[in-house]
Design a protein around this motif. Structure first.
Motif, short mmCIF file in Angstrom:
data_model
loop_
_atom_site.label_atom_id
_atom_site.label_comp_id
_atom_site.label_asym_id
_atom_site.label_seq_id
_atom_site.Cartn_x
_atom_site.Cartn_y
_atom_site.Cartn_z
N PRO A 16 0.81 -1.22 0.00
CA PRO A 16 0.00 0.00 0.00
C PRO A 16 0.85 1.27 0.00
O PRO A 16 0.48 2.26 -0.63
CB PRO A 16 -0.82 -0.11 1.29
CG PRO A 16 -0.86 -1.57 1.60
CD PRO A 16 0.44 -2.13 1.08
N ALA A 17 2.00 1.24 0.66
CA ALA A 17 2.85 2.43 0.74
C ALA A 17 3.41 2.84 -0.62
O ALA A 17 3.81 3.98 -0.81
CB ALA A 17 3.99 2.19 1.73
N THR A 23 -4.64 6.79 -6.91
CA THR A 23 -4.69 5.51 -7.60
C THR A 23 -6.09 4.91 -7.45
O THR A 23 -6.65 4.87 -6.36
CB THR A 23 -3.65 4.53 -7.01
OG1 THR A 23 -2.34 5.08 -7.20
CG2 THR A 23 -3.72 3.16 -7.70
N ARG A 24 -6.65 4.45 -8.58
CA ARG A 24 -7.98 3.81 -8.55
C ARG A 24 -7.84 2.36 -8.12
O ARG A 24 -7.02 1.62 -8.67
CB ARG A 24 -8.64 3.86 -9.94
CG ARG A 24 -8.95 5.26 -10.43
CD ARG A 24 -9.84 6.08 -9.52
NE ARG A 24 -11.01 5.36 -9.06
CZ ARG A 24 -11.89 5.85 -8.19
NH1 ARG A 24 -11.74 7.04 -7.69
NH2 ARG A 24 -12.92 5.14 -7.81
N LEU A 25 -8.65 1.98 -7.14
CA LEU A 25 -8.68 0.61 -6.62
C LEU A 25 -10.13 0.19 -6.49
O LEU A 25 -11.03 1.02 -6.58
CB LEU A 25 -8.03 0.54 -5.22
CG LEU A 25 -6.63 1.10 -5.05
CD1 LEU A 25 -6.29 1.23 -3.57
CD2 LEU A 25 -5.62 0.19 -5.73
N VAL A 100 -12.76 2.61 -4.97
CA VAL A 100 -12.17 3.54 -4.00
C VAL A 100 -10.98 4.23 -4.64
O VAL A 100 -10.41 3.74 -5.62
CB VAL A 100 -11.73 2.82 -2.69
CG1 VAL A 100 -12.93 2.26 -1.94
CG2 VAL A 100 -10.72 1.74 -2.97
N THR A 101 -10.60 5.35 -4.06
CA THR A 101 -9.41 6.08 -4.49
C THR A 101 -8.41 6.04 -3.35
O THR A 101 -8.75 6.38 -2.21
CB THR A 101 -9.76 7.55 -4.83
OG1 THR A 101 -10.74 7.54 -5.86
CG2 THR A 101 -8.53 8.30 -5.30
N HIS A 102 -7.19 5.62 -3.65
CA HIS A 102 -6.14 5.58 -2.62
C HIS A 102 -5.80 7.01 -2.21
O HIS A 102 -5.60 7.87 -3.05
CB HIS A 102 -4.89 4.86 -3.14
CG HIS A 102 -3.81 4.74 -2.14
ND1 HIS A 102 -3.90 3.92 -1.06
CD2 HIS A 102 -2.62 5.38 -2.04
CE1 HIS A 102 -2.80 4.03 -0.33
NE2 HIS A 102 -2.01 4.91 -0.92
N ARG A 103 -5.72 7.24 -0.90
CA ARG A 103 -5.42 8.59 -0.39
C ARG A 103 -4.07 8.62 0.28
O ARG A 103 -3.56 7.67 0.73
CB ARG A 103 -6.49 9.01 0.62
CG ARG A 103 -7.87 8.96 0.00
CD ARG A 103 -8.86 9.85 0.72
NE ARG A 103 -10.19 9.72 0.18
CZ ARG A 103 -10.56 10.23 -0.99
NH1 ARG A 103 -9.72 10.89 -1.74
NH2 ARG A 103 -11.80 10.09 -1.43
#
Length: 103
Positions: A16-17, A23-25, A100-103
């Protein structure tokens, strides 16, 4: 079926880091342990077949209301519409999929 499960379980796993914000997930579930998240991925991949081609596994630790868990997510989408189409195609009896969008 055991060989197929092993092949799907060996999907690339992304830390994840290493993901850039934006990034689209898609989120495919939340599990008590990393091992259960990987088993969940294998189970979903077996049922979804070719829909999972090119998708990479992301297992993200999280805490909510004092409970630790692991989010099972997939990477490999061009944009939100792509993620939504994937979710519409993969959702079924016991597969939930949320873009979801990675934040």
């Amino acid at each position: 079926a055991v060989q197929a499960t092993a092949a799907f379980a060996d999907a690339p796993e992304i830390a994840p880091a290493s993901l850039r914000p934006g990034t689209r997930l898609v989120q495919l579930g939340a599990f008590e342990t990393v091992e259960k998240a990987r088993e969940g991925w294998a189970s979903i991949a077996l049922r979804a077949g070719a829909l999972m081609d090119g998708k990479e596994r992301v297992i993200q630790p999280a805490t909510s209301a004092g409970q630790d868990f692991f989010r099972l997510r997939a990477r490999g989408f061009e944009n939100e519409d792509d993620a939504r189409r994937f979710c519409a195609a993969i959702e079924g009896d016991d597969i939930r999929c949320v873009p979801v969008t990675h934040r």
